[in-house]
Design a protein around this motif. Structure first.
Motif, PDB file in Angstrom:
ATOM      1  N   GLN A  55     -27.708  92.336  46.769  1.00 52.90           N
ATOM      2  CA  GLN A  55     -28.690  93.200  47.442  1.00 52.90           C
ATOM      3  C   GLN A  55     -28.482  94.675  47.128  1.00 52.90           C
ATOM      4  OE1 GLN A  55     -26.125  91.772  48.907  1.00 52.90           O
ATOM      5  NE2 GLN A  55     -25.204  93.216  50.348  1.00 52.90           N
ATOM      6  N   LYS A  56     -27.330  94.992  46.482  1.00 53.67           N
ATOM      7  CA  LYS A  56     -27.106  96.386  46.062  1.00 53.67           C
ATOM      8  C   LYS A  56     -27.543  96.601  44.618  1.00 53.67           C
ATOM      9  CE  LYS A  56     -22.986  96.659  48.979  1.00 53.67           C
ATOM     10  NZ  LYS A  56     -21.514  96.459  48.903  1.00 53.67           N
ATOM     11  N   GLY A  57     -28.060  95.548  43.976  1.00 52.45           N
ATOM     12  CA  GLY A  57     -28.487  95.663  42.582  1.00 52.45           C
ATOM     13  C   GLY A  57     -27.357  95.410  41.594  1.00 52.45           C
ATOM     14  N   GLU A  58     -26.189  94.955  42.103  1.00 52.49           N
ATOM     15  CA  GLU A  58     -25.036  94.698  41.238  1.00 52.49           C
ATOM     16  C   GLU A  58     -25.057  93.260  40.727  1.00 52.49           C
ATOM     17  OE1 GLU A  58     -22.099  97.484  44.022  1.00 52.49           O
ATOM     18  OE2 GLU A  58     -22.226  95.320  44.346  1.00 52.49           O
ATOM     19  N   THR A  59     -24.621  93.093  39.484  1.00 56.18           N
ATOM     20  CA  THR A  59     -24.479  91.736  38.941  1.00 56.18           C
ATOM     21  C   THR A  59     -23.266  91.067  39.580  1.00 56.18           C
ATOM     22  OG1 THR A  59     -25.490  92.354  36.851  1.00 56.18           O
ATOM     23  CG2 THR A  59     -24.088  90.403  36.833  1.00 56.18           C
ATOM     24  N   VAL A  60     -23.465  89.854  40.059  1.00 52.09           N
ATOM     25  CA  VAL A  60     -22.359  89.084  40.639  1.00 52.09           C
ATOM     26  C   VAL A  60     -22.341  87.703  39.974  1.00 52.09           C
ATOM     27  CG1 VAL A  60     -22.329  90.276  42.871  1.00 52.09           C
ATOM     28  CG2 VAL A  60     -23.825  88.290  42.564  1.00 52.09           C
ATOM     29  N   THR A  61     -21.163  87.117  39.934  1.00 51.36           N
ATOM     30  CA  THR A  61     -21.018  85.762  39.400  1.00 51.36           C
ATOM     31  C   THR A  61     -20.187  84.951  40.383  1.00 51.36           C
ATOM     32  OG1 THR A  61     -18.908  86.035  38.255  1.00 51.36           O
ATOM     33  CG2 THR A  61     -20.889  86.774  37.076  1.00 51.36           C
ATOM     34  N   ASP A  62     -20.008  83.675  40.090  1.00 48.99           N
ATOM     35  CA  ASP A  62     -19.136  82.841  40.916  1.00 48.99           C
ATOM     36  C   ASP A  62     -17.736  83.457  40.990  1.00 48.99           C
ATOM     37  OD1 ASP A  62     -19.597  82.030  38.105  1.00 48.99           O
ATOM     38  OD2 ASP A  62     -17.793  80.830  38.438  1.00 48.99           O
ATOM     39  N   GLN A  63     -17.305  84.140  39.928  1.00 48.46           N
ATOM     40  CA  GLN A  63     -15.960  84.735  39.909  1.00 48.46           C
ATOM     41  C   GLN A  63     -15.838  85.903  40.890  1.00 48.46           C
ATOM     42  OE1 GLN A  63     -13.156  83.536  38.426  1.00 48.46           O
ATOM     43  NE2 GLN A  63     -14.568  81.813  38.146  1.00 48.46           N
ATOM     44  N   THR A  64     -16.965  86.532  41.236  1.00 45.59           N
ATOM     45  CA  THR A  64     -16.960  87.624  42.206  1.00 45.59           C
ATOM     46  C   THR A  64     -16.382  87.149  43.536  1.00 45.59           C
ATOM     47  OG1 THR A  64     -18.961  88.499  41.165  1.00 45.59           O
ATOM     48  CG2 THR A  64     -18.459  89.320  43.364  1.00 45.59           C
ATOM     49  N   TYR A  65     -16.587  85.868  43.835  1.00 47.80           N
ATOM     50  CA  TYR A  65     -16.197  85.332  45.150  1.00 47.80           C
ATOM     51  C   TYR A  65     -14.942  84.470  45.068  1.00 47.80           C
ATOM     52  CZ  TYR A  65     -20.875  87.050  45.758  1.00 47.80           C
ATOM     53  OH  TYR A  65     -21.966  87.869  45.745  1.00 47.80           O
ATOM     54  N   ALA A  66     -14.267  84.478  43.914  1.00 48.75           N
ATOM     55  CA  ALA A  66     -13.047  83.691  43.754  1.00 48.75           C
ATOM     56  C   ALA A  66     -12.025  84.126  44.802  1.00 48.75           C
ATOM     57  CB  ALA A  66     -12.488  83.874  42.346  1.00 48.75           C
ATOM     58  N   GLY A  67     -11.385  83.160  45.432  1.00 42.63           N
ATOM     59  CA  GLY A  67     -10.383  83.464  46.449  1.00 42.63           C
ATOM     60  C   GLY A  67     -10.938  83.528  47.853  1.00 42.63           C
ATOM     61  N   LYS A  68     -12.252  83.430  47.980  1.00 40.89           N
ATOM     62  CA  LYS A  68     -12.904  83.431  49.300  1.00 40.89           C
ATOM     63  C   LYS A  68     -13.727  82.155  49.460  1.00 40.89           C
ATOM     64  CE  LYS A  68     -12.831  87.944  51.034  1.00 40.89           C
ATOM     65  NZ  LYS A  68     -12.852  88.391  52.432  1.00 40.89           N
ATOM     66  N   TYR A  69     -13.840  81.708  50.679  1.00 34.17           N
ATOM     67  CA  TYR A  69     -14.815  80.658  50.954  1.00 34.17           C
ATOM     68  C   TYR A  69     -16.207  81.276  50.842  1.00 34.17           C
ATOM     69  CZ  TYR A  69     -11.006  77.922  53.013  1.00 34.17           C
ATOM     70  OH  TYR A  69      -9.852  77.219  53.213  1.00 34.17           O
TER      71      TYR A  69
END
Ligand code: NI
Length: 204
Positions: A55-69
């Protein structure tokens, strides 16, 4: 759009129930499938790599959330009932979880990228739990992520307004582990307490 009621209409409930049964079958098969000789383990069938825009216009991937549920729900911001209802349930469940909720990143994933720009998503997610992130992307990015999560969606034109449309979509919450692997799903009928209790059991 003048519909002030958040209560699901009967066709929506029937639709949600059919999807629920389908998801239960998929999840059931996923758990039961033996991984004999196959490189695809059962739980790998839901989830996987994705590239989206937050929602901030940043590219995110599955790796962005690695280590979190992550707790994922696919929908669209123009949704009149199912999405706001589910996100309110999620928000109430997170309130019940307290500090434990910080271990989970809730993700609202758009299946309507034509209307759900990052700015629209930012405004929408701000109405719910402060941790909620909104993911959108190109139609191709959205299609790829929905496919990875076995999420169905379809554009339904409004017969009274050629410029307007609804999106039919699966209404399942997916909980993914810190390693990105599928852990469990929650049916649309799960209430806030049921969801919070279930999440608490996974976190402890
Ligand atoms: Ni919806």
């Amino acid at each position: 759009m003048a519909n002030s009621s958040f209560l699901p209409s009967r066709p929506k409930i029937i639709f949600a129930t059919v999807l629920l049964i389908f998801a239960a079958l998929v999840a059931g098969l996923t758990i039961l499938l033996p991984s004999t000789g196959s490189k695809t383990s059962g739980t790998a069938l839901i989830g996987g790599p994705f590239t989206m825009i937050n929602q901030k216009g940043e590219t995110v991937t599955d790796q962005t959330y690695a280590g979190k549920y992550t707790l994922l729900f696919f929908g669209f911001t123009f949704c009149k009932d199912v999405c706001p209802t589910e996100l309110q349930v999620m928000t109430a469940a997170f309130a019940q979880l307290g500090a434990d909720a910080d271990k989970i990143v809730p993700l609202f994933v758009s299946v309507d990228p034509d209307r759900d720009t990052p700015a629209v998503m930012a405004s929408y997610v701000s109405s719910f739990d402060k941790r909620l992130q909104g993911l959108t992307g190109s139609p191709e990015q959205v299609a790829a992520m929905a496919k990875a999560y076995h999420v169905f969606y379809k554009k339904i034109p409004n017969p009274d307004d050629p410029k307007d449309y609804e999106m039919d979509h699966s209404s399942i919450l997916y909980l993914m582990g810190p390693d990105g692997k599928f852990l469990k799903y929650f049916a649309y009928s799960t209430d806030a307490k049921g969801l919070a209790d279930s999440l608490q059991m996974v976190l402890h």
